[in-house]
Design an enzyme around this catalytic site. Structure first.
Site, PDB file in Angstrom:
ATOM      1  CB  SER A 267      -0.917   0.022   1.235  1.00  0.00           C
ATOM      2  OG  SER A 267      -0.147   0.218   2.415  1.00  0.00           O
ATOM      3  CE  LYS A 268      -0.065   8.618  -0.265  1.00  0.00           C
ATOM      4  NZ  LYS A 268       0.364   8.815   1.112  1.00  0.00           N
TER       5      LYS A 268
END
Length: 540
Positions: A267-268
Site C-alpha cells: 500500500s501507499k
C-alpha cells in the site's frame, strides 16, 4: 490461448487518484501481451463513479503511462480509434439500452428500495449474527419490480421514484470462470447477490459498463488484478445474459503485489513508512494536500522501473533479469505469470536502476539529466557565477551536448539520475566556497607559485584534452621541484571547491582553460586572504 481473432486488450483505470504500481503493472502486462501478439492496447477511463472522481487523476494516468513508455494504440489521451469515446461518462447514453434489454429478457429488474430501508435490514441481520445480501433468497420479499405488476412499475417510473436496476442471479446454478493463470474458478449462484447494474441518475455501475464496453470494443482478453476475481463470475453471467458467450473475452487475473515482508498487500502507507515510492510520478492529492513520492522524481530510469515491474509476478524462462522493452515483449507470456502474490523488494528496485544507469548510453542519461540542469541553472542565475563552459550554452541542444560530457564523468558514482547534480554541479556553476580544512592541513608556501603558473598556462589554451592538462600539471610541478601528486588534491579544490569528485584532468578539460584558470585565480586569492586573516588574528 490465441485464436485467429486479432488480440485486443485494455487498461481501464478509474480517475479516483494516482496509479499505484500495481495498476501500472496491469497496464504493462496488457501492453506486453498485445505487442507480443501484434494486437491493440487500449486505454479506457472508467469514470462512472462520479462521487469518487478526483481532479487531475486522468492526466496523471496518461502522464505515468507515457513516462513508462507504455503507449496505447488508442484511447483517452492517445489516438482516437474506431470505438471512441473511451471515457465512460461520455458513453452513458448507450448503457440504458443494454440494461433495458436485460430487463426485457428477464435477466434484470427494477428495485425501488430506499437506502434507509436496506440499512435497517443490514442492522437487523447484524443483530442476528448474520449479514444481509440482496439476492435470490429474499428478493421476492423486497420492494422491486419482481413483486409488482407492469402497471405499478410504470407508475413508479413515471412518478420519478428513485430506483436501481439489479441483475437477476439464477437461483441454482454454477458459474465457471476459465482463467488463463488460475485455471477454472467456480462460484455457485447461492454465493452471489443481485448486484446493482444501473442507477436512476442514468449512470451504470462498473460491472455493466465494463462488460458492455469490452464487448463493443471487441476486447479479446481481460488481464486485470486479482482483486477483480470475485467479480468475474458476475461478468461471465452478464455475458451469458446478453447472449455474448461466443465473443466473451478470456480472463487472466494477476497476483497481488505484497509488502517487502510478504505480509499483506502493498500500500501507499507501506511506501511512506519504509521510504520507497509506490507511484510512478509524484502526486499531490487535491482534496487533502497529501503528497506521495514518485519513481520519476526520485531519479529512477523509466526502463529500470518497467524492468523491475515486469518481474513482479512474471518469471522469465531462463531467469534473465535485464530486458529492453522489445525483449520483454518477445519473452512475455501469461503462462509464466504466478498465481501467488509477488513480494516487492525496494533494494532490488534500486539494483535495477543502478544496472540500467551503468549500461545506459551517455546520450540517454544526458537527456534525462538535462531538465534537472536547466532548472538548477535557472535558480543559480544571477546569485552564483555560471561557469563559462556551460553559461554560453543558451540553447538546449548545446547544453545537452555539455551534459553528455558531464554524465560520462559522473555516472559511475551515482545510483539515480537526480544524484548527478549534487555530484557534479561544479561543472556547471562555479563553487562559492572551498574546502579550507584540507587546504589548511596540506598547504605549503611554494604551492602559491605553482597555482599562479598553472593558471597562467591554462588561460592561454582555447581547448585541450585531459592528457594535455595532466602533462602541463606535471611539467610545472617538476619545474618547481614539487611532486605532482602532492598538489593534485589542492588543485582539485581550487577548481571545484571539493577535495574529491570526478577525474581531475577530465574536469579541467571539460571546463576549459579559461574557466579553470579563472577559478584557480579566484580561489587562490580567497585562500591567501584566509591565511592572512588567520595570521593577523594569531599575532593579536
Amino acid at each position: 490461448m490465441i485464436d485467429h481473432k486479432k488480440v485486443r486488450v485494455r487498461f481501464a483505470p478509474s480517475p479516483t487518484g494516482p496509479l499505484h504500481m500495481g495498476g501500472v503493472r496491469t497496464a504493462l502486462y496488457n501492453y506486453l501481451f498485445a505487442k507480443k501478439h501484434q494486437g491493440d492496447f487500449i486505454l479506457r477511463i472508467e469514470d462512472t463513479d462520479q462521487q469518487r472522481f478526483v481532479a487531475g487523476a486522468e492526466e496523471y494516468i496518461i502522464a505515468s503511462l507515457k513516462w513508462c513508455g507504455i503507449l496505447p494504440n488508442e484511447g483517452v489521451g492517445f489516438a482516437e480509434g474506431p470505438f471512441s469515446p473511451y471515457r465512460q461518462s461520455e458513453r452513458k447514453d448507450l448503457y440504458k439500452t443494454y440494461v433495458e434489454t436485460l430487463i426485457r429478457n428477464g435477466h434484470a429488474y427494477y428495485a425501488f428500495d430506499t437506502a434507509s430501508s436496506l440499512d435497517q435490514l443490514r442492522k437487523e441481520r447484524e443483530q442476528q449474527g448474520s449479514s444481509f445480501a440482496y439476492g435470490p433468497q429474499n428478493r421476492h420479499q423486497l420492494f422491486n419490480s419482481l413483486n409488482m405488476t407492469a402497471a405499478e412499475v410504470l407508475q413508479r417510473l413515471n412518478e420519478g421514484t428513485p430506483y436501481v436496476v439489479r441483475i437477476k442471479v439464477p437461483e441454482n446454478d454454477l458459474i465457471v470462470v476459465h482463467d488463463l493463470i488460475r485455471g477454472e474458478v467456480e462460484m455457485h449462484t447461492s454465493q452471489m447477490d443481485d448486484k446493482v447494474l444501473f442507477k436512476s441518475d442514468g449512470m451504470p455501475t462498473y460491472h455493466l459498463a465494463n462488460v458492455v464496453d469490452d464487448h463493443l470494443m471487441e476486447i479479446t482478453h481481460v488481464i486485470r488484478g486479482e482483486e477483480w476475481l470475485p467479480s468475474a463470475p458476475l461478468h461471465v453471467l452478464l455475458y451469458k445474459s446478453f447472449g455474448w458467450e461466443s465473443t466473451m473475452p478470456k480472463f487472466a487475473h494477476l497476483p497481488l503485489l505484497l509488502k517487502p515482508d510478504g505480509n499483506g498487500k502493498l500500500s501507499k502507507r507501506d511506501g511512506d513508512r519504509l521510504g520507497f515510492p509506490v507511484f510512478p510520478l509524484n502526486w499531490t492529492d487535491p482534496l487533502t494536500g497529501e503528497q506521495s513520492k514518485g519513481y520519476k522524481e526520485q531519479g529512477y530510469i523509466p526502463e529500470a522501473f518497467v524492468n523491475m515491474l515486469a518481474h513482479l509476478g512474471w518469471h522469465a524462462a531462463d531467469d534473465q533479469e535485464i530486458y529492453s522493452m522489445e525483449a520483454l515483449i518477445e519473452a512475455f507470456s501469461l503462462e509464466r505469470v504466478s498465481k501467488s502474490g509477488a513480494k516487492f523488494d525496494p533494494d532490488k528496485t534500486k539494483w535495477y536502476n543502478e544496472v540500467y544507469l551503468r549500461s545506459s548510453t551517455d546520450q540517454h542519461l544526458a537527456m534525462l539529466f538535462l531538465p534537472i540542469v536547466q532548472e538548477q541553472l535557472t535558480k543559480s542565475i544571477p546569485s552564483r557565477h555560471l561557469c563559462t563552459s556551460a553559461g554560453h550554452l543558451i540553447d538546449a541542444e548545446s547544453l545537452l551536448a555539455y551534459c553528455n560530457k558531464a554524465v560520462a564523468l559522473v555516472k559511475d558514482k551515482a545510483q539515480f539520475i537526480n544524484e548527478f547534480w549534487d555530484l557534479c554541479n561544479y561543472l556547471f556553476v562555479a563553487p562559492i566556497t572551498i574546502d579550507t580544512t584540507i587546504l589548511a592541513k596540506k598547504w605549503k608556501p611554494p604551492y602559491e607559485t605553482f597555482f599562479i603558473k598553472f593558471a597562467d598556462a591554462l588561460s592561454t589554451l582555447t581547448s585541450m584534452e585531459a592528457t594535455q592538462a595532466e602533462k602541463l600539471h606535471t611539467a610545472i610541478a617538476n619545474d618547481l621541484a614539487l611532486k605532482p601528486g602532492e598538489v593534485m588534491q589542492l588543485l582539485r579544490i581550487m577548481v571545484s571547491g571539493q577535495g574529491s569528485g570526478v577525474n581531475l584532468f577530465e574536469m579541467i578539460a571539460l571546463l576549459g582553460g579559461k574557466e579553470s584558470s579563472t577559478r584557480i585565480e579566484q580561489n587562490l586569492k580567497k585562500w591567501l586572504q584566509t591565511l592572512s586573516t588567520d595570521a593577523a588574528a594569531s599575532r593579536q
